[in-house]
Design an enzyme around this catalytic site. Structure first.
Site, PDB file in Angstrom:
ATOM      1  N   LYS A 104      15.528  21.665  -9.732  1.00  0.00           N
ATOM      2  CA  LYS A 104      14.872  20.428 -10.173  1.00  0.00           C
ATOM      3  C   LYS A 104      15.817  19.475 -10.916  1.00  0.00           C
ATOM      4  O   LYS A 104      16.669  19.885 -11.678  1.00  0.00           O
ATOM      5  CB  LYS A 104      13.690  20.751 -11.107  1.00  0.00           C
ATOM      6  CG  LYS A 104      12.554  21.472 -10.435  1.00  0.00           C
ATOM      7  CD  LYS A 104      11.845  20.626  -9.366  1.00  0.00           C
ATOM      8  CE  LYS A 104      10.958  19.564  -9.970  1.00  0.00           C
ATOM      9  NZ  LYS A 104       9.804  20.142 -10.667  1.00  0.00           N
TER      10      LYS A 104
ATOM     11  N   HIS B 208       0.833  -1.219   0.000  1.00  0.00           N
ATOM     12  CA  HIS B 208       0.000   0.000   0.000  1.00  0.00           C
ATOM     13  C   HIS B 208       0.865   1.266   0.000  1.00  0.00           C
ATOM     14  O   HIS B 208       0.430   2.318   0.451  1.00  0.00           O
ATOM     15  CB  HIS B 208      -0.954   0.045   1.193  1.00  0.00           C
ATOM     16  CG  HIS B 208      -1.672  -1.237   1.449  1.00  0.00           C
ATOM     17  ND1 HIS B 208      -2.925  -1.510   0.946  1.00  0.00           N
ATOM     18  CD2 HIS B 208      -1.294  -2.365   2.126  1.00  0.00           C
ATOM     19  CE1 HIS B 208      -3.299  -2.736   1.315  1.00  0.00           C
ATOM     20  NE2 HIS B 208      -2.312  -3.276   2.020  1.00  0.00           N
TER      21      HIS B 208
END
Ligand code: ARG
Length: 455
Positions: free
Chosen positions: A280, A153
């Site tokens: 980034k 999960h």
């Protein structure tokens, strides 16, 4: 082309919708190989002269060179690759060109060309999958003992090793290769000689053309030979399943390389910057592999849909079979190449991974297992006790291994000092020695075995 009964040329839009040359010129090599095999067989059977067959063969070889040199002229007026070859052959060798189409139709011709193309595409996919497996197995051996959290999960579940995680993909890719190999074996029968749909009255030798083109045997039913495309569907389907695996690994690369995870880092060669945010390092290649999976699913659905309502035998709808096949073949190779590049490129931030493996109570199951093993407690009860200990620890902002023994004993008095032997993430991983489990010694042995198998 259609002979005497046509007095007028086709409408412009008719030519436009009918033409497939922009797409099927990619099949030129297969088309020429099929024509040479057919012509040689016709001569061997005495259906055309040896001189004509040799002229056809030389003409086909010249056409191959012209296409590869970029000198060949393609025009929508000549519809497809078969008519282009025939028309150019006539210019090159004259009347003998017209004998090539004896005992053959474009229907068995195109079925042959696409089979040959898909067969090559399967071989190329297999080689590229092998390359990616090798890269992953190498990284798995290198990181056989590198701890990371295993997830369910996407919640931290139990410590595993990066090597174990990467080997999971090596296994998946092995099954992908198996799917291509199975489909390859079923595909490898020759449709050539089925002619338009019914076979032919000429004394052809279908065994000879089949073996000249590397097929195991001719297809046994001429209607089936010209009208089935399940070989292409199997290719598209194996490609779609494989794309799913690549997409899942790509997704993991995206997650792991994010600053939130910080598990891996790509070099400049596999990172892209942002035009506005200078910090980034975007994993564009992984995102594109994930994104391109969509078109590979689409290609499978497109051809399934084309085929589902078609009565036997050939229908022009089937001309729509090529674009999905060509696109999936190309996209799959691109995706496999990019994944191999990234698999070789990333550097693992092993400290960050190990910290993550040690946090979030990833050894809670080990505590429960200890209670079962040492105190002979039923697992359900052990699960309950462990949950209470986890709650106690998280209330104090401590990891399980940092919670004092007395605190644990306040929940279950029989717990002893020995419990700390299983609460450490590394010990947890090392204890998973069942076959296929994450114990580093086993992962190392499996990675090595894969490397030898793939060498
Ligand atoms: N371009 C056609 C295709 O790709 C070749 C076969 C045409 N056959 C025919 N009977 N019109 O399917």
């Amino acid at each position: 082309m259609w002979g005497g009964q046509y007095a007028h040329p086709p409408a412009e839009i008719m030519t436009e919708i009918n033409a497939s040359i922009d797409v099927d010129k990619a099949l030129y090599a297969q088309d020429l190989a099929g024509s040479i095999a057919h012509a040689q067989m016709l001569a061997a059977q005495g259906i055309i002269t040896r001189a004509d067959a040799d002229a056809i063969t030389r003409g086909c070889e010249q056409i191959r060179r012209e296409i590869e040199d970029g000198a060949f002229i393609f025009t929508p007026a000549l519809e497809d690759i078969h008519m282009h070859v025939e028309s150019r052959l006539k210019e090159l060798i004259g009347e003998a060109a017209g004998r090539l189409h004896t005992a053959r139709s474009r229907n068995d011709q195109v079925a042959l060309d696409l089979r040959l193309y898909v067969r090559d595409a399967m071989d190329a996919a297999d080689a590229a999958l092998h390359g990616l497996q090798r890269a992953l197995a190498r990284r798995a051996e290198e990181h056989a003992g590198a701890l990371m959290p295993g997830f369910t999960h996407l919640q931290s579940a139990q410590p595993v090793t990066l090597g174990h995680h990467l080997l999971a993909y090596v296994e998946m890719l092995a099954r992908d290769r198996g799917r291509f190999a199975d489909a390859h074996a079923r595909l490898n029968e020759s449709p050539l000689g089925a002619a338009a749909l019914a076979g032919t009255s000429f004394p052809i030798d279908r065994e000879a053309t089949a073996s000249a083109l590397g097929f195991t045997q001719p297809m046994a039913n001429s209607l089936d030979a010209v009208s089935s495309r399940d070989f292409a569907l199997e290719f598209l389907s194996a490609a779609a399943v494989c794309a799913t695996h690549l997409s899942r690994l790509a997704e993991e690369f995206v997650l792991w390389s994010s600053s939130a995870f910080g598990f891996i880092r790509f070099s400049d060669g596999f990172s892209t910057g942002s035009s506005i945010m200078p910090q980034k390092r975007n994993p564009d290649a992984a995102e594109l592999v994930r994104g391109k999976t969509g078109r590979m699913f689409g290609n499978l659905i497109a051809l399934l849909t084309v085929m589902k309502g078609l009565p036997l035998a050939y229908n022009k709808d089937m001309q729509e079979d090529k674009e999905p096949v060509l696109d999936s073949a190309r996209t799959l190779l691109l995706a496999l190449g990019a994944m191999t590049g990234m698999a070789e490129d990333f550097s693992a931030q092993t400290e960050t991974m190990e910290q993550a493996a040690a946090s979030a109570y990833a050894t809670a199951t080990d505590l429960a297992d200890w209670l079962v093993r040492e105190l002979k407690m039923p697992f359900r009860e052990a699960h309950h006790i462990t949950a209470r200990i986890v709650k106690l620890a998280s209330g104090q902002g401590l990891g399980l291994h940092a919670l004092p023994l007395e605190a644990m004993q306040s929940v279950e008095p029989r717990i002893t000092e020995a419990v700390f032997g299983v609460l450490d993430a590394r010990k947890s991983a090392e204890s998973k020695t069942s076959f296929g489990g994450t114990a580093p010694a086993q992962v190392r042995a499996q990675a090595r075995a894969w490397r030898e198998k793939l060498a």
